[in-house]
Design a protein around this motif. Structure first.
Motif, PDB file in Angstrom:
ATOM      1  N   GLU A  11       0.829  -1.200   0.000  1.00 24.61           N
ATOM      2  CA  GLU A  11       0.000   0.000   0.000  1.00 24.61           C
ATOM      3  C   GLU A  11       0.871   1.261   0.000  1.00 24.61           C
ATOM      4  O   GLU A  11       0.551   2.258  -0.666  1.00 24.61           O
ATOM      5  CB  GLU A  11      -0.917  -0.007   1.226  1.00 24.61           C
ATOM      6  N   LYS A  12       1.967   1.252   0.739  1.00 27.22           N
ATOM      7  CA  LYS A  12       2.855   2.412   0.803  1.00 27.22           C
ATOM      8  C   LYS A  12       3.554   2.630  -0.542  1.00 27.22           C
ATOM      9  O   LYS A  12       3.666   3.776  -1.031  1.00 27.22           O
ATOM     10  CB  LYS A  12       3.884   2.220   1.898  1.00 27.22           C
ATOM     11  N   THR A  13       4.045   1.540  -1.124  1.00 26.51           N
ATOM     12  CA  THR A  13       4.738   1.682  -2.414  1.00 26.51           C
ATOM     13  C   THR A  13       3.763   2.041  -3.515  1.00 26.51           C
ATOM     14  O   THR A  13       4.102   2.765  -4.466  1.00 26.51           O
ATOM     15  CB  THR A  13       5.471   0.385  -2.778  1.00 26.51           C
ATOM     16  N   LEU A  14       2.523   1.549  -3.407  1.00 24.58           N
ATOM     17  CA  LEU A  14       1.521   1.895  -4.420  1.00 24.58           C
ATOM     18  C   LEU A  14       1.176   3.376  -4.333  1.00 24.58           C
ATOM     19  O   LEU A  14       0.944   4.046  -5.368  1.00 24.58           O
ATOM     20  CB  LEU A  14       0.246   1.051  -4.241  1.00 24.58           C
ATOM     21  N   ALA A  15       1.179   3.882  -3.124  1.00 25.02           N
ATOM     22  CA  ALA A  15       0.895   5.313  -2.959  1.00 25.02           C
ATOM     23  C   ALA A  15       1.992   6.161  -3.594  1.00 25.02           C
ATOM     24  O   ALA A  15       1.747   7.285  -4.083  1.00 25.02           O
ATOM     25  CB  ALA A  15       0.743   5.650  -1.477  1.00 25.02           C
ATOM     26  N   LYS A  16       3.235   5.660  -3.624  1.00 23.75           N
ATOM     27  CA  LYS A  16       4.356   6.358  -4.243  1.00 23.75           C
ATOM     28  C   LYS A  16       4.520   5.956  -5.698  1.00 23.75           C
ATOM     29  O   LYS A  16       5.494   6.377  -6.356  1.00 23.75           O
ATOM     30  CB  LYS A  16       5.638   6.056  -3.481  1.00 23.75           C
ATOM     31  N   GLN A  17       3.582   5.097  -6.153  1.00 23.76           N
ATOM     32  CA  GLN A  17       3.601   4.580  -7.524  1.00 23.76           C
ATOM     33  C   GLN A  17       4.900   3.846  -7.815  1.00 23.76           C
ATOM     34  O   GLN A  17       5.435   3.844  -8.926  1.00 23.76           O
ATOM     35  CB  GLN A  17       3.395   5.713  -8.533  1.00 23.76           C
ATOM     36  N   ALA A  18       5.387   3.165  -6.720  1.00 27.03           N
ATOM     37  CA  ALA A  18       6.623   2.396  -6.866  1.00 27.03           C
ATOM     38  C   ALA A  18       6.341   0.918  -7.124  1.00 27.03           C
ATOM     39  O   ALA A  18       7.275   0.114  -7.265  1.00 27.03           O
ATOM     40  CB  ALA A  18       7.488   2.534  -5.608  1.00 27.03           C
ATOM     41  N   THR A  19       5.079   0.540  -7.154  1.00 28.87           N
ATOM     42  CA  THR A  19       4.693  -0.860  -7.424  1.00 28.87           C
ATOM     43  C   THR A  19       3.429  -0.853  -8.243  1.00 28.87           C
ATOM     44  O   THR A  19       2.715   0.158  -8.360  1.00 28.87           O
ATOM     45  CB  THR A  19       4.481  -1.655  -6.136  1.00 28.87           C
ATOM     46  N   SER A  20       3.128  -2.026  -8.773  1.00 30.45           N
ATOM     47  CA  SER A  20       1.917  -2.129  -9.592  1.00 30.45           C
ATOM     48  C   SER A  20       0.694  -2.428  -8.715  1.00 30.45           C
ATOM     49  O   SER A  20       0.821  -2.942  -7.587  1.00 30.45           O
ATOM     50  CB  SER A  20       2.102  -3.235 -10.632  1.00 30.45           C
ATOM     51  N   ARG A  21      -0.420  -2.075  -9.265  1.00 35.28           N
ATOM     52  CA  ARG A  21      -1.680  -2.371  -8.540  1.00 35.28           C
ATOM     53  C   ARG A  21      -1.899  -3.871  -8.445  1.00 35.28           C
ATOM     54  O   ARG A  21      -2.506  -4.376  -7.493  1.00 35.28           O
ATOM     55  CB  ARG A  21      -2.851  -1.690  -9.246  1.00 35.28           C
ATOM     56  N   ASP A  22      -1.434  -4.618  -9.381  1.00 40.38           N
ATOM     57  CA  ASP A  22      -1.594  -6.081  -9.364  1.00 40.38           C
ATOM     58  C   ASP A  22      -0.865  -6.682  -8.161  1.00 40.38           C
ATOM     59  O   ASP A  22      -1.378  -7.601  -7.508  1.00 40.38           O
ATOM     60  CB  ASP A  22      -1.047  -6.654 -10.676  1.00 40.38           C
ATOM     61  N   SER A  23       0.275  -6.183  -7.859  1.00 40.63           N
ATOM     62  CA  SER A  23       0.993  -6.689  -6.676  1.00 40.63           C
ATOM     63  C   SER A  23       0.221  -6.379  -5.399  1.00 40.63           C
ATOM     64  O   SER A  23       0.170  -7.200  -4.463  1.00 40.63           O
ATOM     65  CB  SER A  23       2.401  -6.054  -6.627  1.00 40.63           C
ATOM     66  N   TRP A  24      -0.353  -5.173  -5.359  1.00 41.83           N
ATOM     67  CA  TRP A  24      -1.163  -4.828  -4.167  1.00 41.83           C
ATOM     68  C   TRP A  24      -2.371  -5.750  -4.031  1.00 41.83           C
ATOM     69  O   TRP A  24      -2.711  -6.201  -2.934  1.00 41.83           O
ATOM     70  CB  TRP A  24      -1.608  -3.368  -4.289  1.00 41.83           C
ATOM     71  N   GLU A  25      -3.044  -6.072  -5.138  1.00 40.54           N
ATOM     72  CA  GLU A  25      -4.204  -6.974  -5.132  1.00 40.54           C
ATOM     73  C   GLU A  25      -3.802  -8.371  -4.653  1.00 40.54           C
ATOM     74  O   GLU A  25      -4.523  -9.018  -3.880  1.00 40.54           O
ATOM     75  CB  GLU A  25      -4.819  -7.071  -6.527  1.00 40.54           C
ATOM     76  N   SER A  26      -2.649  -8.830  -5.103  1.00 40.68           N
ATOM     77  CA  SER A  26      -2.186 -10.161  -4.675  1.00 40.68           C
ATOM     78  C   SER A  26      -1.909 -10.190  -3.180  1.00 40.68           C
ATOM     79  O   SER A  26      -2.235 -11.166  -2.468  1.00 40.68           O
ATOM     80  CB  SER A  26      -0.909 -10.542  -5.447  1.00 40.68           C
ATOM     81  N   ALA A  27      -1.318  -9.146  -2.652  1.00 42.64           N
ATOM     82  CA  ALA A  27      -1.043  -9.088  -1.210  1.00 42.64           C
ATOM     83  C   ALA A  27      -2.346  -9.030  -0.400  1.00 42.64           C
ATOM     84  O   ALA A  27      -2.472  -9.677   0.659  1.00 42.64           O
ATOM     85  CB  ALA A  27      -0.180  -7.865  -0.907  1.00 42.64           C
ATOM     86  N   LYS A  28      -3.298  -8.272  -0.899  1.00 40.27           N
ATOM     87  CA  LYS A  28      -4.593  -8.186  -0.206  1.00 40.27           C
ATOM     88  C   LYS A  28      -5.300  -9.541  -0.207  1.00 40.27           C
ATOM     89  O   LYS A  28      -5.901  -9.971   0.801  1.00 40.27           O
ATOM     90  CB  LYS A  28      -5.453  -7.127  -0.878  1.00 40.27           C
ATOM     91  N   GLU A  29      -5.234 -10.244  -1.356  1.00 42.90           N
ATOM     92  CA  GLU A  29      -5.895 -11.565  -1.450  1.00 42.90           C
ATOM     93  C   GLU A  29      -5.247 -12.568  -0.497  1.00 42.90           C
ATOM     94  O   GLU A  29      -5.923 -13.394   0.119  1.00 42.90           O
ATOM     95  CB  GLU A  29      -5.813 -12.070  -2.887  1.00 42.90           C
ATOM     96  N   ALA A  30      -3.935 -12.494  -0.340  1.00 45.71           N
ATOM     97  CA  ALA A  30      -3.243 -13.409   0.570  1.00 45.71           C
ATOM     98  C   ALA A  30      -3.690 -13.185   2.005  1.00 45.71           C
ATOM     99  O   ALA A  30      -3.865 -14.147   2.783  1.00 45.71           O
ATOM    100  CB  ALA A  30      -1.726 -13.210   0.434  1.00 45.71           C
TER     101      ALA A  30
END
Length: 431
Positions: free
Chosen positions: A157-176
């Motif tokens: 979530e922090k890296t997504l806020a800085k646009q340092a990661t993809s949204r797909d990675s955030w979705e995978s972490a949330k699903e886990a």
């Protein structure tokens, strides 16, 4: 010559004395004769009166009205049972390793009655506890995984806020995270199930120790040490306990007497072994239906074939005598009353003490108005028909409430010809 003549001739003085003595004897003889004749006449009159004179009461049976007690009651046959009768059974299968009860022994609730080999139940408990530990360990593992997944999600979530990661990675972490949380909930439910299995196994282990459910006396021991019992289909009976310090009497009351019996009436009974001793109690209940209701086809849940059989058995039962069970309890401190003894029961419908009583046979049948009469013997030996008020009647003697006094004599019936013949004297001389 003169001397000889004086001695031969009787003197006038001696002749006169003899005549006087004879004259004095006659009245005495007459008096004795009269006494004898009077005695003979009295005896003859007595014989005549005894054998030939007509006695107006000679053909009648007469009884005297007396002061006494009258009790009107219903007779019944009863069965004695302990107020509490419990069959102690086994709820698990196995071999009896210890029998701790003997017939006649007094036990207290919680006392050990018997023990069953518990090796199987101990193993089942251990297996259930191991399964519970395994599920708890899995839950702890998933909880650790959840902690990591939540940290990974927070980082994404922090890296997504800085646009340092993809949204797909955030979705995978949330699903886990969601998956791990669901797995933890599933394991929590499995833990509850495993805990139930542990409790059941612990209860089954406890069932191998059979204890007394009540205070009482051991009336029957149904198994022996070393015997195997099988509780798969039904609980086998190990022993029967009963509270015999107080007994329950179940009396069979016929349908003819049931309408007269009321709860609260006095019940008196005796047993065959001590018929002179009587126990008293109060009627506690009277069944509204007989036991034959069990076979009534209207309440039978069997198939049509068995229903017809039940119907025929019900018809046959209704053709026999119908009894309703009346129940009452009595103290049994000396343990004289024993289980299943027969009780001769008398339920008292009413009693009167110190009243005027006469034999029931002296009463006339009731007239149209219900009035009863008796024939009373008067002072002259005649008969006087008198109306009386009748109270309680035990079919042998009855209570007279008015119309008659104690001491008066009433006619009970007439002598039979055999009685009169035996009462007549035989011929003189025994001929």
């Amino acid at each position: 010559m003169n001397a000889v003549d004086r001695s031969a001739a009787p003197s006038n003085a001696s002749v006169g004395g003899a005549g006087a003595r004879r004259a004095r004897r006659w009245p005495r003889r007459i008096a004795v004769s009269l006494v004898i004749l009077a005695a003979v006449g009295a005896a003859a009159y007595h014989v005549y009166r005894t054998n030939f004179a007509t006695d107006p009461l000679a053909d009648l049976l007469v009884a005297e009205a007396t002061i006494g007690d009258v009790e009107q009651s219903v007779q019944a046959t009863g069965e004695l049972r302990p107020v509490q009768l419990v069959a102690v059974g086994a709820q698990v299968s196995g071999r009896i390793t210890k029998m701790n009860a003997a017939i006649g022994q007094r036990v207290v609730a919680g006392d050990l009655v018997a023990e069953i080999d518990n090796l199987t139940q101990q193993n089942d408990l251990k297996s259930a506890e191991a399964a519970l530990d395994d599920v708890r360990a899995q839950k702890r593992q998933k909880e650790a995984t959840l902690a990591y997944d939540e940290w990974a999600l927070e980082r994404e979530e922090k890296t997504l806020a800085k646009q340092a990661t993809s949204r797909d990675s955030w979705e995978s972490a949330k699903e886990a995270v969601e998956t791990t949380r669901a797995q933890i909930d599933s394991l929590a439910a499995q833990i509850k199930e495993a805990e139930v299995k542990v409790d059941s196994a612990r209860i089954d282990l406890g069932y191998t120790r059979i204890t007394a459910p009540i205070d009482g006396t051991v009336l029957l021991v149904a198994v022996q040490e070393g015997q195997n019992v099988n509780a798969v289909q039904s609980a086998p009976t190990i022993a029967i306990l009963g509270r015999i310090d107080r007994m329950l009497v179940r009396a069979e009351i016929s349908e003819a007497d049931a309408p007269k019996v009321k709860i609260g009436q006095k019940a008196v009974f005796s047993i065959l072994g001590e018929s002179q001793r009587q126990w008293e109690a109060t009627l506690l209940s009277l069944d509204p239906a007989p036991d034959s209701l069990r076979s009534d086809s209207e309440i039978s849940s069997s198939s049509s074939a068995s229903s017809s059989t039940s119907s025929s058995s019900s018809s046959s039962s209704t053709s026999s005598a119908i009894y309703y069970y009346g129940r009452f309890e009595v103290e049994n401190p000396d343990a004289v009353l024993r289980t299943y003894m027969t009780a001769q029961v008398r339920i008292v419908l009413g009693e009167a003490k110190g009243v005027v009583t006469i034999p029931t046979a002296a009463l006339s049948p009731p007239d149209a108005a219900g009035q009863r009469y008796v024939d009373v013997v008067d002072a002259d030996g005649g008969l006087d028909r008198r109306a009386v008020e009748v109270g309680l009647d035990d079919k042998a003697r009855c209570e007279i409430r008015s119309g008659l006094k104690a001491g008066e004599r009433v006619v009970v019936g007439r002598r039979s010809s055999d009685t009169k013949a035996s009462a007549m004297p035989g011929p003189p001389g025994g001929l």
